[in-house]
Design a protein around this motif. Sequence first.
Motif, mmCIF file in Angstrom:
data_model
loop_
_atom_site.group_PDB
_atom_site.id
_atom_site.type_symbol
_atom_site.label_atom_id
_atom_site.label_comp_id
_atom_site.label_asym_id
_atom_site.label_seq_id
_atom_site.Cartn_x
_atom_site.Cartn_y
_atom_site.Cartn_z
ATOM 1 N N GLU A 45 0.833 -1.205 0.000
ATOM 2 C CA GLU A 45 0.000 0.000 0.000
ATOM 3 C C GLU A 45 0.871 1.260 0.000
ATOM 4 O OE1 GLU A 45 -2.728 0.224 3.253
ATOM 5 O OE2 GLU A 45 -3.953 1.727 2.216
ATOM 6 N N ARG A 46 1.884 1.263 0.878
ATOM 7 C CA ARG A 46 2.782 2.424 0.962
ATOM 8 C C ARG A 46 3.484 2.686 -0.357
ATOM 9 N NH1 ARG A 46 4.534 0.404 5.757
ATOM 10 N NH2 ARG A 46 6.460 -0.414 4.877
ATOM 11 N N GLU A 47 3.863 1.611 -1.062
ATOM 12 C CA GLU A 47 4.611 1.756 -2.313
ATOM 13 C C GLU A 47 3.690 2.115 -3.478
ATOM 14 O OE1 GLU A 47 8.035 1.281 -2.640
ATOM 15 O OE2 GLU A 47 8.280 0.794 -0.520
ATOM 16 N N GLY A 48 2.394 2.164 -3.223
ATOM 17 C CA GLY A 48 1.431 2.497 -4.272
ATOM 18 C C GLY A 48 1.286 1.378 -5.296
ATOM 19 N N MET A 49 1.486 0.133 -4.881
ATOM 20 C CA MET A 49 1.365 -0.984 -5.827
ATOM 21 C C MET A 49 -0.051 -1.558 -5.780
ATOM 22 S SD MET A 49 4.914 -2.912 -5.164
ATOM 23 C CE MET A 49 6.461 -2.064 -5.325
ATOM 24 N N ARG A 50 -0.376 -2.321 -6.829
ATOM 25 C CA ARG A 50 -1.744 -2.828 -6.942
ATOM 26 C C ARG A 50 -1.921 -4.189 -6.281
ATOM 27 N NH1 ARG A 50 -0.076 -1.187 -11.599
ATOM 28 N NH2 ARG A 50 0.250 -3.295 -12.400
ATOM 29 N N SER A 51 -0.850 -4.978 -6.203
ATOM 30 C CA SER A 51 -1.031 -6.367 -5.795
ATOM 31 C C SER A 51 0.324 -7.004 -5.444
ATOM 32 C CB SER A 51 -1.633 -7.160 -6.957
ATOM 33 O OG SER A 51 -0.697 -7.151 -8.040
ATOM 34 N N PHE A 52 0.264 -8.206 -4.905
ATOM 35 C CA PHE A 52 1.487 -8.965 -4.643
ATOM 36 C C PHE A 52 2.193 -9.314 -5.947
ATOM 37 C CE2 PHE A 52 -0.622 -9.442 -0.598
ATOM 38 C CZ PHE A 52 0.433 -9.336 0.296
ATOM 39 N N ARG A 53 1.396 -9.570 -6.972
ATOM 40 C CA ARG A 53 1.965 -9.844 -8.304
ATOM 41 C C ARG A 53 2.817 -8.662 -8.768
ATOM 42 N NH1 ARG A 53 1.602 -14.356 -11.716
ATOM 43 N NH2 ARG A 53 0.899 -15.934 -10.268
ATOM 44 N N HIS A 54 2.243 -7.466 -8.556
ATOM 45 C CA HIS A 54 2.944 -6.237 -8.935
ATOM 46 C C HIS A 54 4.268 -6.154 -8.155
ATOM 47 C CE1 HIS A 54 2.525 -1.575 -9.532
ATOM 48 N NE2 HIS A 54 3.663 -2.059 -9.989
ATOM 49 N N LEU A 55 4.201 -6.463 -6.859
ATOM 50 C CA LEU A 55 5.415 -6.441 -6.027
ATOM 51 C C LEU A 55 6.470 -7.408 -6.575
ATOM 52 C CD1 LEU A 55 6.934 -5.607 -3.404
ATOM 53 C CD2 LEU A 55 5.789 -7.511 -2.268
ATOM 54 N N VAL A 56 6.044 -8.609 -6.929
ATOM 55 C CA VAL A 56 6.975 -9.612 -7.454
ATOM 56 C C VAL A 56 7.641 -9.098 -8.734
ATOM 57 C CG1 VAL A 56 7.070 -11.903 -8.537
ATOM 58 C CG2 VAL A 56 5.881 -11.601 -6.353
ATOM 59 N N THR A 57 6.828 -8.484 -9.612
ATOM 60 C CA THR A 57 7.391 -7.935 -10.861
ATOM 61 C C THR A 57 8.439 -6.870 -10.538
ATOM 62 O OG1 THR A 57 5.266 -8.304 -11.889
ATOM 63 C CG2 THR A 57 6.768 -6.849 -13.065
ATOM 64 N N GLU A 58 8.097 -5.984 -9.590
ATOM 65 C CA GLU A 58 9.032 -4.904 -9.251
ATOM 66 C C GLU A 58 10.323 -5.459 -8.637
ATOM 67 O OE1 GLU A 58 8.895 -1.696 -9.932
ATOM 68 O OE2 GLU A 58 7.004 -2.018 -11.010
ATOM 69 N N LEU A 59 10.190 -6.503 -7.827
ATOM 70 C CA LEU A 59 11.385 -7.084 -7.184
ATOM 71 C C LEU A 59 12.357 -7.652 -8.198
ATOM 72 C CD1 LEU A 59 9.851 -8.927 -4.065
ATOM 73 C CD2 LEU A 59 11.423 -6.984 -4.030
ATOM 74 N N GLN A 60 11.859 -7.990 -9.386
ATOM 75 C CA GLN A 60 12.720 -8.591 -10.410
ATOM 76 C C GLN A 60 13.433 -7.548 -11.273
ATOM 77 O OE1 GLN A 60 9.329 -11.111 -11.489
ATOM 78 N NE2 GLN A 60 10.759 -12.829 -11.545
ATOM 79 N N GLN A 61 13.083 -6.263 -11.061
ATOM 80 C CA GLN A 61 13.738 -5.228 -11.868
ATOM 81 C C GLN A 61 15.175 -5.018 -11.389
ATOM 82 O OE1 GLN A 61 11.985 -4.164 -14.481
ATOM 83 N NE2 GLN A 61 10.365 -5.462 -13.620
ATOM 84 N N PRO A 62 16.103 -4.728 -12.318
ATOM 85 C CA PRO A 62 17.498 -4.524 -11.895
ATOM 86 C C PRO A 62 17.645 -3.373 -10.895
ATOM 87 C CG PRO A 62 17.318 -4.591 -14.304
ATOM 88 C CD PRO A 62 15.914 -4.635 -13.777
ATOM 89 N N SER A 63 16.738 -2.398 -10.962
ATOM 90 C CA SER A 63 16.873 -1.222 -10.087
ATOM 91 C C SER A 63 16.149 -1.397 -8.752
ATOM 92 C CB SER A 63 16.279 -0.010 -10.805
ATOM 93 O OG SER A 63 14.900 -0.295 -11.087
ATOM 94 N N ALA A 64 15.798 -2.653 -8.408
ATOM 95 C CA ALA A 64 14.926 -2.857 -7.237
ATOM 96 C C ALA A 64 15.665 -2.898 -5.895
ATOM 97 C CB ALA A 64 14.127 -4.151 -7.413
#
Length: 288
Positions: A45-64
């Motif tokens: 919620e704090r990160e303004g993400m939509r879902s756990f799926r969204h979090l997983v996608t973001e965690l895989q980014q090189p800049s994460a």
Amino acid sequence: MIAPAATLDLEAFHFIRDFVYRSASIVIDEDKHYLVEYRLAPLIEREGMRSFRHLVTELQQPSAGPLRSRVVDAMTTNETSFFRDAKPFDILRRIILPQLIERRRPYRELHLFFGGCSSGQEPYSIAMLIRQYFPELNDWDVRLTAADLSGEMIRKAREGLYTQFEVNRGLPARLLVQYFEKSGIHWRISESIRSMVNFQAMNLSQPLALSTGIDIFFLRNILIYFDQNERSRLLEQVRDALRSDGCLMLGAAETTVFSNTFFVPLPVEFSNMFYLKNTPAPFQTTSA
Ligand SMILES: C[S@@+](CC[C@H](N)C(=O)[O-])C[C@H]1O[C@@H](n2cnc3c(N)ncnc32)[C@H](O)[C@@H]1O
């Protein structure tokens, strides 16, 4: 809160579980789905993400990098208190510290290390104990180094600001009066105690950049989160960092998780908490 549709599915759970293990050696059991959801929903919620799926996608980014740290931080359990379990502090005061001090007198040096120090109550308890009972150490080179993976815990520990609830847990009233001052509705630890402890962010699941020559290594209530391989790997490094007559101190509940390969128990009361790397024990174990 995030929408119910954004609950944690099994694939995302497994990704996060593996990620936390790879990052910090912390084991999340298969049945701890609810824990991951509970700990990470506020972060999403704090990160303004939509879902756990969204979090997983973001965690895989090189800049994460920073996001990865926040996720691991959120998955740590930071439970602690002043003089936690009380009795082992008595053994330290009566048996271990007096004899170590006696042996170190020619060099006037003492180095204590706290792995997984959380918000600082454990090293500050020892700093107060030293000031109370061992005034001789005032002009020794006494180093208290305290480390935790969680940047948030290290920040709080350095700040030394505690709630009424936190100082009510384990801290004797006379020490509260002597070493804390009121700061709004909180209590701030005095500079004389605060300055005794050097806090560092450190991941104990990485090869440790530890100075050798540690006299007491506090590793309390952290091995319980690791699996047997990681415990052994860490304990081997702790063994290397300890002086030959140094002492390892574990948490009260850690007997069963402790592999005895590298250490022997010190034959004292609560011997499940005190370990040495050599025999015969370099301590007289009857109290002074
Ligand atoms: C339950 S607390 C114990 C605090 C204190 N030692 C005590 O016994 O009261 C465990 C601490 O270990 C830290 N921790 C967990 N995994 C870690 C790791 N891989 N490296 C460093 N610290 C870690 C957590 O952030 C947490 O603050």
